[in-house]
Design an enzyme around this catalytic site. Structure first.
Site, short mmCIF file in Angstrom:
data_model
loop_
_atom_site.label_atom_id
_atom_site.label_comp_id
_atom_site.label_asym_id
_atom_site.label_seq_id
_atom_site.Cartn_x
_atom_site.Cartn_y
_atom_site.Cartn_z
N CYS A 221 0.89 -1.16 0.00
CA CYS A 221 0.00 0.00 0.00
C CYS A 221 0.92 1.21 0.00
O CYS A 221 1.49 1.56 1.03
CB CYS A 221 -0.90 0.01 1.23
SG CYS A 221 -1.87 1.53 1.35
N CYS B 243 -0.54 4.33 2.23
CA CYS B 243 -0.58 4.25 3.70
C CYS B 243 -0.14 2.86 4.13
O CYS B 243 1.05 2.54 3.98
CB CYS B 243 -1.95 4.64 4.26
SG CYS B 243 -3.38 3.92 3.43
N SER B 244 -1.05 2.03 4.62
CA SER B 244 -0.62 0.69 5.05
C SER B 244 -1.79 -0.30 5.02
O SER B 244 -1.88 -1.18 5.86
CB SER B 244 -0.03 0.77 6.46
OG SER B 244 -0.98 1.34 7.35
N CYS B 245 -2.70 -0.16 4.03
CA CYS B 245 -3.86 -1.07 3.92
C CYS B 245 -3.39 -2.52 3.89
O CYS B 245 -2.41 -2.86 3.20
CB CYS B 245 -4.65 -0.76 2.65
SG CYS B 245 -5.32 0.92 2.65
#
Lengths: 215, 102
Positions: free
Chosen positions: A120, A123-125
């Site tokens: 991702c 962000c950090s999905c």
């Protein structure tokens, strides 16, 4: 090393020892303070209870890569289930009483022609419901900025060298989908019971930074 | 267009060539800079989802937007990409960021 760092007798001396800092010893940063304030307000206004908040965190903490591994092992053992998992992971996972969570999860199949890996960049999905909490490196700017444009080099740093004859396909989880990789089944494991297969399948393989090996 | 019609409209189909708009609007935008202005091929329609650019500022309910997965060759995104020509990236992109390529 100071004279008091090593083992010594605690008999008759009265000097202080250094303590490991407690969580509260660091200053409370802006966003953690904001999160605490919002949570307190939501509880105060009756939107949810403290027990709702605790039990939700507890439930999320109970999710582990073993759930994703069970799905992948079943997919290896049962081609019809594999087809259902690739087509509609929520429905397929429900057959094993596994909850894929509110976001749709797309399962991407590694083949002899394609190796898939997930990032991702924004962000950090991450598919928390199937893999649990994401590793720190997955959230690092280093991984996010480099795997998207130099995937083979980053995979090699994980010890994963992909044959140049196979396509490397990077999935950037930019919006509403979440991704889990279905690794290739290692040779020689055909016919193994599912729990033995599942034990081979790790978090990293389900993100796509390694392949599964038997042994 | 009514919200209901918007919720089901999907102007692109798998296999269509599309170009990501070259635009730099302020605010919460979930279109990575590295793909803006580049051409790719629609891999699939993911469904219809609230527009994050509205949702981020509490403008709810938003009209659902078509969300696609678009495949780009690595070499198209990064001119110095050193790997095989078949290597690719797939990105989720909303309808209003895509233009048809003739």
């Amino acid at each position: 090393m100071s004279p008091h760092d090593g083992p010594h007798d605690h008999g008759a001396h009265d000097h202080p020892h250094p303590n490991q800092p407690d969580l509260e010893d660091a200053p409370l940063a802006y966003y953690p303070a904001m999160a605490d304030a919002v949570a307190e307000l939501l509880i105060e206004k009756g939107v949810f209870t403290a027990d709702d908040l605790r039990s939700t965190i507890d439930y999320m903490a109970s999710r582990t890569p073993a759930l994703g591994a069970r799905l992948a092992a079943r997919a290896w053992a049962d081609p019809a289930f594999r087809a259902r998992l690739l087509a509609d992971s929520k429905a397929a996972a429900a057959e094993l009483d596994i909850d894929t969570g509110p976001a749709p999860v797309l399962v991407m199949e590694n083949t002899d022609a394609v190796h898939n890996v997930v990032v991702c960049t924004l962000c950090s999905c991450y598919p928390v419901f199937l893999l649990g909490k994401s590793p720190d490196w997955y959230k690092s700017r280093n991984y996010r900025s480099r795997v998207i444009r130099s995937p083979r080099a980053v995979l090699a740093e994980f010890g994963t060298v992909i044959d140049p004859a196979r396509e490397v396909r990077v999935h950037d989880s930019t919006a509403d989908m979440r991704y889990m990789i279905l690794p290739r089944q290692p040779e020689g494991t055909e016919g193994w019971p599912e729990d033995k297969l599942a034990a081979l399948i790790t978090r990293d393989a389900l993100i796509g930074v390694c392949e599964v090996t038997a042994g | 267009m009514s919200a209901a019609a918007h919720a089901t409209s999907a102007p692109f189909a798998p296999g269509d060539r599309v170009r990501v708009r070259t635009a730099f609007p302020p605010g919460h935008v979930r279109t990575p800079h590295y793909c803006r202005g580049h051409e790719g091929v629609v891999e699939r329609l993911c469904g219809h989802f609230p527009n994050p650019e509205e949702l981020a500022y509490g403008r709810v309910p938003t009209a659902p937007c078509a969300l696609y997965r678009v495949r780009f060759p690595q070499r198209a995104l990064w001119p110095d990409y050193a790997g095989p020509a078949a290597d690719s990236v797939e990105i989720e992109l909303f309808d209003h960021w895509l233009e048809a390529v003739e």
